[in-house]
Design a protein around this motif. Structure first.
Motif, PDB file in Angstrom:
ATOM      1  N   THR A 454       0.829  -1.214   0.000  1.00 25.51           N
ATOM      2  CA  THR A 454       0.000   0.000   0.000  1.00 25.51           C
ATOM      3  C   THR A 454       0.858   1.256   0.000  1.00 25.51           C
ATOM      4  N   GLU A 466      -1.799   3.658  -8.129  1.00 22.30           N
ATOM      5  CA  GLU A 466      -1.997   2.216  -8.205  1.00 22.30           C
ATOM      6  C   GLU A 466      -2.003   1.585  -6.821  1.00 22.30           C
ATOM      7  N   HIS A 469      -5.483   1.544  -5.557  1.00 29.90           N
ATOM      8  CA  HIS A 469      -6.538   1.029  -6.434  1.00 29.90           C
ATOM      9  C   HIS A 469      -6.099  -0.232  -7.169  1.00 29.90           C
ATOM     10  N   GLU A 471      -6.678  -3.242  -6.656  1.00 32.12           N
ATOM     11  CA  GLU A 471      -7.701  -4.282  -6.815  1.00 32.12           C
ATOM     12  C   GLU A 471      -8.367  -4.213  -8.188  1.00 32.12           C
ATOM     13  N   GLN A 472      -8.305  -3.051  -8.825  1.00 36.04           N
ATOM     14  CA  GLN A 472      -8.899  -2.919 -10.158  1.00 36.04           C
ATOM     15  C   GLN A 472      -8.214  -3.835 -11.165  1.00 36.04           C
ATOM     16  N   ALA A 474      -7.575  -6.891 -10.903  1.00 39.68           N
ATOM     17  CA  ALA A 474      -8.242  -8.188 -10.944  1.00 39.68           C
ATOM     18  C   ALA A 474      -9.503  -8.154 -11.787  1.00 39.68           C
ATOM     19  N   ARG A 475      -9.920  -6.968 -12.209  1.00 39.50           N
ATOM     20  CA  ARG A 475     -11.144  -6.850 -12.997  1.00 39.50           C
ATOM     21  C   ARG A 475     -10.868  -6.606 -14.472  1.00 39.50           C
ATOM     22  N   ASN A 482      -6.702 -11.147 -13.636  1.00 35.31           N
ATOM     23  CA  ASN A 482      -7.952 -11.572 -13.014  1.00 35.31           C
ATOM     24  C   ASN A 482      -7.898 -13.034 -12.580  1.00 35.31           C
ATOM     25  N   ASP A 485      -4.293 -13.723  -7.141  1.00 32.65           N
ATOM     26  CA  ASP A 485      -4.731 -13.069  -5.908  1.00 32.65           C
ATOM     27  C   ASP A 485      -3.826 -11.879  -5.602  1.00 32.65           C
ATOM     28  N   LEU A 486      -4.440 -10.778  -5.196  1.00 29.69           N
ATOM     29  CA  LEU A 486      -3.701  -9.564  -4.863  1.00 29.69           C
ATOM     30  C   LEU A 486      -3.486  -9.495  -3.355  1.00 29.69           C
ATOM     31  N   ARG A 488      -1.394  -7.383  -0.099  1.00 32.40           N
ATOM     32  CA  ARG A 488      -0.642  -6.202   0.334  1.00 32.40           C
ATOM     33  C   ARG A 488       0.586  -6.662   1.117  1.00 32.40           C
TER      34      ARG A 488
END
Length: 508
Positions: A454, A466, A469, A471-472, A474-475, A482, A485-486, A488
């Motif tokens: 982070t 970035e 954000h 997590e975007q 993965a979309r 996608n 797994d993300l 931190r």
């Protein structure tokens, strides 16, 4: 002795045998016993032996394949299981249903059991690992890897994924690390991060209007990666020799980064090399997929910091990098580097820039067993290697998919970890979609992580945005991100923890 009863249809013998073999390799056999119908003896009836095994079972596993269950299960096992559940409760023993390909018909008595989906192409080691996790058992390999000691430095949410990765390494699976362009900057390393390249490119722009549009402060411009949009603006300024000028400027910035042409390896790359050495050494004493290197490093950095760090530890490695020929066509240059003590001493020196050993091309079918380094953005020691703009990078990667795919095939066979920020940059997104997504779609799911902290020390606005954000990622459809797994976590902390787990492993 605790007994795990394993029941299956005779038609599913092959699947069951492979699952059983993987379970036996992970179970502590001084504590647990795996019981199957192969244990039935000539003394005593089938009814007595099946009921006796179920009545004393610590856990029961049942596979469901295309034939469902056999008559002995329907007539003996199912009633015995129901009686025990009614008398002692559903938590009296572990219950797991393993769904093989085309699991039909499904007995009503097993519908509410916790299940594992083997998928169309079962990965027996992964199925066994899922059984171990659901039964809350530690595999025997965990005593050989110092997992508990290693995870002490990691965030709590990282400990389970770390253990999964260690499990794969312990049975010889290859590891793939994608080094993001900002990864060395996350924990304080200086060097040839995109912000430094961007600053040099800004100085090349001679057009007053373009300078005014960029603003006074470099931080007002969101960078993309090595060859960002500033390179295009340089071309728009009208200098016909700008491509050569950009190449020279970029090469100078990359070359003068700490731990590249001069100076010992930096903290991040030194940790990468230590992990590479630990994986190489551990492979000698563990089962391994010898068709693939123990470690594949994928990097977008054209500098030689990774090479210097590996050579400083006297590690042999295979390197693959794109090179543009005099005719403008690219070719893939694969070579083997085998350093000696002199090369290692030079790489550890604070001033010696001549540390690369003589290399030789790899022969057909040849590879380095331990370490493979893949440089997708070229390498500064190769003439005309670094592409000048984004379009050239994309086109070159597309043209060389068939050449690169075998080199990144470890992504489909073992753990894959993307390190550090910059994963949202267009070049990396494109390379990920073109080269790595097909591998991520093959075979059974492996541990796949993106470690993006982070907090970052990077001055770049893009990296800072970035961080909050990520997590975007993965979309984004089609990118392959996608499918991972993300988490931190600090890339450097993860690398060091994995080295600890391997270095402090007990002798098998």
């Amino acid at each position: 002795m605790k007994t795990i009863v394993f029941l299956f249809h005779p038609e599913d013998q092959e699947h069951a045998a492979r699952i059983g073999a993987q379970l036996l390799s992970q179970l502590d056999r001084n504590v647990y016993n795996l019981w199957t119908t192969d244990n039935i003896s000539a003394s005593g009836s089938l009814l007595q032996q099946l009921e006796g095994a179920i009545n004393t079972a610590w856990a029961v596993l049942v596979t469901i394949g295309s034939k469902g269950t056999d008559q002995s299960f329907e007539n003996i096992c199912a009633p015995a299981l129901s009686r025990r559940q009614w008398q002692e409760g559903k938590t009296a023993f572990g219950r797991i249903r393993i769904d093989l390909p085309n699991p039909t018909p499904m007995p009503n008595s097993l519908l509410d059991w916790p299940s594992i989906n083997a998928g169309p192409t079962p990965d027996y080691m992964q199925i066994a690992g899922s059984v171990m996790r659901m039964l809350k058992l530690d595999a025997v390999w965990s005593s050989k890897l110092a997992v508990e000691k290693a995870v002490e430095t990691l965030a709590a949410e990282m400990r389970r994924p770390f253990a999964d990765i260690a499990a794969q390494i312990a049975v010889g699976r290859p590891v793939t690390l994608l080094v993001g362009p900002y990864a060395p900057v996350e924990d304080g390393d200086d060097g040839s991060c995109p912000s430094n390249v961007r600053a040099r490119l800004r100085g090349l722009i001679s057009d007053d209007l373009l300078k005014a549009q960029l603003g006074a402060e470099p931080s007002n411009v969101s960078p993309v990666i090595w060859q960002d949009h500033l390179a295009t603006l340089c071309l728009l300024s009208g200098d016909q020799g700008i491509v050569e000028t950009i190449n020279r400027a970029m090469e100078e910035v990359i070359r003068t980064a700490p731990g590249d042409e001069t100076g010992p390896p930096t903290t991040f790359h030194a940790a990468l090399a230590e992990l590479a050495e630990a994986l190489r050494d551990f492979r000698h004493g563990a089962p391994a997929d010898t068709a693939l290197p123990a470690l594949t490093l994928i990097s977008f950095c054209p500098g030689l910091r990774a090479e210097r760090a590996l050579i400083a530890r006297n590690l042999s490695f295979e390197r693959a990098a794109l090179q543009l020929g005099a005719d403008g066509r690219a070719r893939l240059k694969r070579e083997l580097y085998v350093p000696d003590q002199g090369n290692a001493a030079a790489a550890r020196s604070s001033s010696d820039s001549y540390f690369l050993p003589e290399s030789r091309p790899l022969e057909a079918g040849e590879r380095c067993e331990a370490i493979r380094l893949i440089k997708l953005a070229g390498s500064r020691d190769l003439d005309d290697s670094v592409p000048s703009h984004l379009a050239q990078t994309y086109l070159t990667l597309c043209a060389f998919v068939a050449n690169f795919e075998p080199l990144v095939s470890a992504v489909a066979s073992g753990p894959y970890i993307a390190l550090g920020g910059g994963l949202a940059t267009p070049p990396l997104q494109s390379a990920h979609a073109i080269l790595l997504r097909p591998q991520l779609d093959r075979g059974s799911r492996r541990p796949r992580l993106a470690l993006v902290p982070t907090v970052t020390q990077s001055p770049d606005l893009l990296r800072r945005a970035e961080a909050h954000h990520v997590e975007q990622l993965a979309r984004v459809p089609g990118s392959g991100f996608n499918r991972i797994d993300l988490v931190r976590e600090s890339p450097l902390s993860f690398i060091r923890a994995l080295s600890v787990a391997l270095r402090d492993a007990e002798a098998a």
